[in-house]
Design a protein around this motif. Structure first.
Motif, mmCIF file in Angstrom:
data_model
loop_
_atom_site.group_PDB
_atom_site.id
_atom_site.type_symbol
_atom_site.label_atom_id
_atom_site.label_comp_id
_atom_site.label_asym_id
_atom_site.label_seq_id
_atom_site.Cartn_x
_atom_site.Cartn_y
_atom_site.Cartn_z
ATOM 1 N N LEU A 132 -13.161 -2.052 5.168
ATOM 2 C CA LEU A 132 -13.010 -0.818 5.931
ATOM 3 C C LEU A 132 -12.265 -1.076 7.236
ATOM 4 O O LEU A 132 -11.364 -0.313 7.615
ATOM 5 N N ALA A 133 -12.611 -2.147 7.930
ATOM 6 C CA ALA A 133 -11.934 -2.465 9.184
ATOM 7 C C ALA A 133 -10.455 -2.752 8.967
ATOM 8 O O ALA A 133 -9.613 -2.385 9.802
ATOM 9 N N SER A 134 -10.124 -3.387 7.856
ATOM 10 C CA SER A 134 -8.719 -3.687 7.559
ATOM 11 C C SER A 134 -7.918 -2.412 7.346
ATOM 12 O O SER A 134 -6.764 -2.301 7.793
ATOM 13 N N ILE A 135 -8.524 -1.451 6.669
ATOM 14 C CA ILE A 135 -7.846 -0.170 6.441
ATOM 15 C C ILE A 135 -7.662 0.571 7.749
ATOM 16 O O ILE A 135 -6.578 1.097 8.039
ATOM 17 N N VAL A 136 -8.712 0.629 8.544
ATOM 18 C CA VAL A 136 -8.632 1.310 9.834
ATOM 19 C C VAL A 136 -7.596 0.638 10.726
ATOM 20 O O VAL A 136 -6.850 1.302 11.458
ATOM 21 N N TYR A 137 -7.530 -0.689 10.661
ATOM 22 C CA TYR A 137 -6.512 -1.405 11.432
ATOM 23 C C TYR A 137 -5.112 -0.898 11.081
ATOM 24 O O TYR A 137 -4.281 -0.626 11.957
ATOM 25 N N GLY A 138 -4.838 -0.780 9.787
ATOM 26 C CA GLY A 138 -3.522 -0.320 9.378
ATOM 27 C C GLY A 138 -3.203 1.074 9.872
ATOM 28 O O GLY A 138 -2.084 1.363 10.298
ATOM 29 N N VAL A 139 -4.189 1.947 9.818
ATOM 30 C CA VAL A 139 -3.976 3.335 10.232
ATOM 31 C C VAL A 139 -3.869 3.447 11.747
ATOM 32 O O VAL A 139 -2.974 4.121 12.270
ATOM 33 N N GLU A 140 -4.786 2.801 12.462
ATOM 34 C CA GLU A 140 -4.846 2.946 13.912
ATOM 35 C C GLU A 140 -3.782 2.129 14.640
ATOM 36 O O GLU A 140 -3.118 2.628 15.539
ATOM 37 N N GLU A 141 -3.634 0.884 14.268
ATOM 38 C CA GLU A 141 -2.737 -0.005 15.011
ATOM 39 C C GLU A 141 -1.298 0.052 14.517
ATOM 40 O O GLU A 141 -0.362 -0.080 15.313
ATOM 41 N N LEU A 142 -1.111 0.251 13.213
ATOM 42 C CA LEU A 142 0.240 0.266 12.663
ATOM 43 C C LEU A 142 0.734 1.675 12.360
ATOM 44 O O LEU A 142 1.859 1.847 11.921
ATOM 45 N N ARG A 143 -0.122 2.673 12.580
ATOM 46 C CA ARG A 143 0.234 4.079 12.377
ATOM 47 C C ARG A 143 0.713 4.351 10.947
ATOM 48 O O ARG A 143 1.666 5.107 10.722
ATOM 49 N N ILE A 144 0.072 3.743 10.000
ATOM 50 C CA ILE A 144 0.431 3.951 8.594
ATOM 51 C C ILE A 144 -0.015 5.347 8.172
ATOM 52 O O ILE A 144 -1.166 5.728 8.406
ATOM 53 N N PRO A 145 0.854 6.129 7.515
ATOM 54 C CA PRO A 145 0.528 7.519 7.207
ATOM 55 C C PRO A 145 -0.161 7.763 5.867
ATOM 56 O O PRO A 145 -0.500 8.899 5.552
ATOM 57 N N LEU A 146 -0.349 6.708 5.067
ATOM 58 C CA LEU A 146 -0.893 6.917 3.728
ATOM 59 C C LEU A 146 -1.823 5.779 3.340
ATOM 60 O O LEU A 146 -1.487 4.604 3.525
ATOM 61 N N VAL A 147 -3.000 6.142 2.810
ATOM 62 C CA VAL A 147 -3.920 5.174 2.231
ATOM 63 C C VAL A 147 -4.118 5.547 0.760
ATOM 64 O O VAL A 147 -4.439 6.694 0.453
ATOM 65 N N VAL A 148 -3.905 4.590 -0.123
ATOM 66 C CA VAL A 148 -4.100 4.813 -1.556
ATOM 67 C C VAL A 148 -5.202 3.896 -2.048
ATOM 68 O O VAL A 148 -5.138 2.678 -1.856
ATOM 69 N N ILE A 149 -6.225 4.475 -2.663
ATOM 70 C CA ILE A 149 -7.250 3.685 -3.338
ATOM 71 C C ILE A 149 -6.821 3.592 -4.789
ATOM 72 O O ILE A 149 -6.734 4.598 -5.493
ATOM 73 N N LEU A 150 -6.518 2.388 -5.241
ATOM 74 C CA LEU A 150 -5.903 2.183 -6.549
ATOM 75 C C LEU A 150 -6.863 1.493 -7.514
ATOM 76 O O LEU A 150 -7.057 0.276 -7.470
ATOM 77 N N GLY A 151 -7.480 2.284 -8.391
ATOM 78 C CA GLY A 151 -8.266 1.718 -9.478
ATOM 79 C C GLY A 151 -7.371 1.423 -10.664
ATOM 80 O O GLY A 151 -6.174 1.709 -10.630
ATOM 81 N N HIS A 152 -7.945 0.879 -11.711
ATOM 82 C CA HIS A 152 -7.095 0.559 -12.861
ATOM 83 C C HIS A 152 -7.891 0.532 -14.161
ATOM 84 O O HIS A 152 -9.101 0.291 -14.173
ATOM 85 N N GLN A 153 -7.194 0.784 -15.224
ATOM 86 C CA GLN A 153 -7.748 0.735 -16.577
ATOM 87 C C GLN A 153 -8.351 -0.656 -16.845
ATOM 88 O O GLN A 153 -7.828 -1.667 -16.399
ATOM 89 N N SER A 154 -9.450 -0.674 -17.578
ATOM 90 C CA SER A 154 -10.093 -1.929 -17.998
ATOM 91 C C SER A 154 -10.525 -2.785 -16.809
ATOM 92 O O SER A 154 -10.323 -4.006 -16.808
ATOM 93 N N CYS A 155 -11.135 -2.162 -15.823
ATOM 94 C CA CYS A 155 -11.587 -2.897 -14.638
ATOM 95 C C CYS A 155 -12.840 -3.698 -14.974
ATOM 96 O O CYS A 155 -13.888 -3.135 -15.329
ATOM 97 N N GLY A 156 -12.768 -5.003 -14.862
ATOM 98 C CA GLY A 156 -13.884 -5.871 -15.197
ATOM 99 C C GLY A 156 -15.063 -5.704 -14.272
ATOM 100 O O GLY A 156 -16.221 -5.803 -14.692
ATOM 101 N N ALA A 157 -14.802 -5.443 -12.991
ATOM 102 C CA ALA A 157 -15.896 -5.269 -12.044
ATOM 103 C C ALA A 157 -16.723 -4.040 -12.386
ATOM 104 O O ALA A 157 -17.961 -4.067 -12.334
ATOM 105 N N VAL A 158 -16.056 -2.951 -12.732
ATOM 106 C CA VAL A 158 -16.777 -1.735 -13.106
ATOM 107 C C VAL A 158 -17.517 -1.943 -14.421
ATOM 108 O O VAL A 158 -18.679 -1.531 -14.566
ATOM 109 N N ALA A 159 -16.881 -2.599 -15.373
ATOM 110 C CA ALA A 159 -17.542 -2.863 -16.657
ATOM 111 C C ALA A 159 -18.803 -3.694 -16.457
ATOM 112 O O ALA A 159 -19.844 -3.438 -17.081
ATOM 113 N N ALA A 160 -18.735 -4.676 -15.577
ATOM 114 C CA ALA A 160 -19.907 -5.516 -15.310
ATOM 115 C C ALA A 160 -21.017 -4.711 -14.642
ATOM 116 O O ALA A 160 -22.204 -4.880 -14.945
ATOM 117 N N ALA A 161 -20.637 -3.818 -13.743
ATOM 118 C CA ALA A 161 -21.626 -2.979 -13.070
ATOM 119 C C ALA A 161 -22.306 -2.040 -14.056
ATOM 120 O O ALA A 161 -23.523 -1.826 -14.002
#
Length: 253
Positions: A132-161
């Motif tokens: 979370l801090a890394s994302i906020v850093y990008g938005v606040e300090e670098l003025r980045i205008p877009l945040v994309v949360i990118l999931g993907h097909q066949s995610c092993g972490a979700v399958a394990a959960a």
């Protein structure tokens, strides 16, 4: 470090951390002016002027993904000149929170290069304080205008959960933290592969909802300076597409 400690004990610490990420010269000037200071050519890459709005940043990612999935990659912003320019500072136009899966590297999926994307990766796109801090850093300090949360097909972490939830078992060591964070995305009205696949999308939507509720990000969203988008990458087609934010977890229990 507490706020008081930062103010009184070590005023150079924060500046040092920023310098390590964005370039000491650019950041020092930026702290004085309160606006990003860019190297002379940092706003222009192989793809033309860098996007400065949420809509233009999203279009740039969509265009890059189209090149990727049609095998017309350009591998931009990798030249010697670009590398030398980036020594003085960075001005990425999008934050990508993606999974650690080796099949989904954001710079390749979106056909971007050095200095274009600020990438943050965790298994299952799980949020913790560092992410979370890394994302906020990008938005606040670098003025980045877009945040994309990118999931993907066949995610092993979700399958394990999902498997841990079904069996009542626990994942080894720290991996249980991932399962605990992903569990609210599981739809118990589904079974088998459909449950896993739906949880992948729902998890991305929940992360998006949580990020959009962060006060510092909410303020920029309301000012139309920032967009937070949920998206999913299909391994079979290499296509990235937006998905809707997930409903509250109680609706899927």
């Amino acid at each position: 470090m507490t706020v008081d400690a930062e103010r009184q004990g070590n005023p150079g610490r924060r500046r040092f951390v920023r310098a390590g990420l964005t370039g000491a010269v650019a950041v020092t000037a930026g702290l004085v002016s309160a606006t990003p200071v860019l190297p002379p050519d940092a706003s222009v890459g192989l793809n033309g002027p860098r996007p400065h709005t949420p809509a233009s940043a999203l279009r740039a990612l969509a265009t890059g993904n189209r090149r990727w999935r049609t095998l017309h990659e350009r591998h931009p912003d990798e030249t010697r000149a670009v590398r030398q320019t980036l020594v003085a500072g960075q001005h990425p136009f999008a934050v990508i929170l993606g999974c650690v899966d080796s099949r989904v590297p954001p710079e390749l999926v979106f056909d971007q290069g050095l200095g274009d994307l600020l990438t943050v990766r965790s298994a299952g796109e799980v949020l913790d304080e560092a992410v979370l801090a890394s994302i906020v850093y990008g938005v606040e300090e670098l003025r980045i205008p877009l945040v994309v949360i990118l999931g993907h097909q066949s995610c092993g972490a979700v399958a394990a959960a999902v498997h841990a939830d079904e069996t009542g078992g626990r994942l080894a060591g720290h991996m249980q933290y991932l399962a605990d964070q992903i569990r609210p995305a599981i739809d118990h009205s589904l079974t088998g592969a459909a449950r896993v696949d739906a949880a992948i999308s729902a998890n991305v939507g929940l992360v998006r909802t949580r990020l959009a509720a962060e006060p510092v990000l909410t303020a920029r969203i309301e000012a139309r300076e920032l967009a937070v988008v949920a998206a999913r990458y299909e391994l079979t087609s290499q296509r990235v597409h937006q998905i809707a934010a997930a409903p509250p977890a109680t609706a899927r229990s």
